[in-house]
Design a protein around this motif. Sequence first.
Motif, PDB file in Angstrom:
ATOM      1  N   GLU A 147      14.135-103.314 -39.174  1.00  0.00           N
ATOM      2  CA  GLU A 147      13.867-102.609 -37.916  1.00  0.00           C
ATOM      3  C   GLU A 147      14.724-103.170 -36.786  1.00  0.00           C
ATOM      4  OE1 GLU A 147      12.081 -99.849 -37.253  1.00  0.00           O
ATOM      5  OE2 GLU A 147      11.726 -99.694 -39.409  1.00  0.00           O
ATOM      6  N   ASP A 148      14.865-104.497 -36.724  1.00  0.00           N
ATOM      7  CA  ASP A 148      15.717-105.108 -35.704  1.00  0.00           C
ATOM      8  C   ASP A 148      17.167-104.665 -35.861  1.00  0.00           C
ATOM      9  OD1 ASP A 148      13.518-106.395 -34.682  1.00  0.00           O
ATOM     10  OD2 ASP A 148      14.040-108.369 -35.477  1.00  0.00           O
ATOM     11  N   THR A 149      17.606-104.563 -37.093  1.00  0.00           N
ATOM     12  CA  THR A 149      18.971-104.097 -37.352  1.00  0.00           C
ATOM     13  C   THR A 149      19.155-102.669 -36.856  1.00  0.00           C
ATOM     14  OG1 THR A 149      19.118-105.526 -39.298  1.00  0.00           O
ATOM     15  CG2 THR A 149      20.697-103.713 -39.168  1.00  0.00           C
ATOM     16  N   VAL A 193      17.527-101.220 -34.429  1.00  0.00           N
ATOM     17  CA  VAL A 193      17.549-101.217 -32.965  1.00  0.00           C
ATOM     18  C   VAL A 193      18.938-101.573 -32.453  1.00  0.00           C
ATOM     19  CG1 VAL A 193      16.705-102.426 -30.904  1.00  0.00           C
ATOM     20  CG2 VAL A 193      15.088-101.676 -32.651  1.00  0.00           C
ATOM     21  N   THR A 203      15.022-108.225 -30.106  1.00  0.00           N
ATOM     22  CA  THR A 203      15.739-108.080 -31.371  1.00  0.00           C
ATOM     23  C   THR A 203      16.871-109.085 -31.474  1.00  0.00           C
ATOM     24  OG1 THR A 203      15.192-105.740 -31.433  1.00  0.00           O
ATOM     25  CG2 THR A 203      17.031-106.443 -32.784  1.00  0.00           C
ATOM     26  N   ARG A 239      10.706-106.304 -40.562  1.00  0.00           N
ATOM     27  CA  ARG A 239      11.112-106.575 -39.179  1.00  0.00           C
ATOM     28  C   ARG A 239      12.619-106.753 -39.092  1.00  0.00           C
ATOM     29  NH1 ARG A 239       9.255-110.550 -34.548  1.00  0.00           N
ATOM     30  NH2 ARG A 239      10.823-109.850 -33.086  1.00  0.00           N
ATOM     31  N   SER A 254      15.491-112.525 -32.158  1.00  0.00           N
ATOM     32  CA  SER A 254      15.104-112.776 -33.546  1.00  0.00           C
ATOM     33  C   SER A 254      16.340-112.997 -34.408  1.00  0.00           C
ATOM     34  CB  SER A 254      14.241-111.640 -34.090  1.00  0.00           C
ATOM     35  OG  SER A 254      15.023-110.509 -34.391  1.00  0.00           O
ATOM     36  N   TYR A 255      17.435-112.305 -34.107  1.00  0.00           N
ATOM     37  CA  TYR A 255      18.684-112.534 -34.834  1.00  0.00           C
ATOM     38  C   TYR A 255      19.224-113.929 -34.553  1.00  0.00           C
ATOM     39  CZ  TYR A 255      20.043-108.194 -37.086  1.00  0.00           C
ATOM     40  OH  TYR A 255      20.129-107.143 -37.942  1.00  0.00           O
TER      41      TYR A 255
END
Length: 195
Positions: A166-168, A170, A144, A163, A147-148
């Motif tokens: 969802e990453d945020t 997590v 995660t 995505r 990806s950021y």
Amino acid sequence: ELNNPAAALQRSTAQARQLLPRWQEAHARLHAAGIDQAQQPELSALASAADESPPTLLDPLARSDQEASLQDWLEQAGVTEAWEIAPTLLASGMTAERLAEGTRRLPGSAVPAAVEWIATSRSLSSLLGEVALSAERISAIVGTVRSYSYLDQAPVQPVDVQRGLEDTLVILRSKLEPGITVHRDYAPDLPRIEA
């Protein structure tokens, strides 16, 4: 976010390191007791908790009763430190009935070594499961964050909104206060956007 699973990973590996010599000693005692290959599959099945459903959650009184029953069986079988092994076995879903059935063909002198081997095998299996979960959690967080970190590589790029959300979630999971429920309702055909 990384600290909790990393601490769990360290704790589980330290416990596994401490448990491994006990498992090896129990294995050696089992071999010295003359357990042959015909009996080994039954013991291996008892030692393996990986394919079982999690043990039923018991209220404290029922748990205490089952621990006492298991401890009584262990003491009658000649297992030393039965008071310590009973809670470990019960926590992994083992019962006195299953132990009695699985060890009934063993000579009485071999039962204590077999039970110790089963208990340490199940504990090691449980610890390895915790290690795997912690490693998966760390991997998810690192993915995660990765990806950021790549978001600023191009001024405009195709972005997967689902995505990103969802990453945020997590990364910010620990910021959600108790009682808050996140509802996800994404369109199944949500396209990427230029952003």
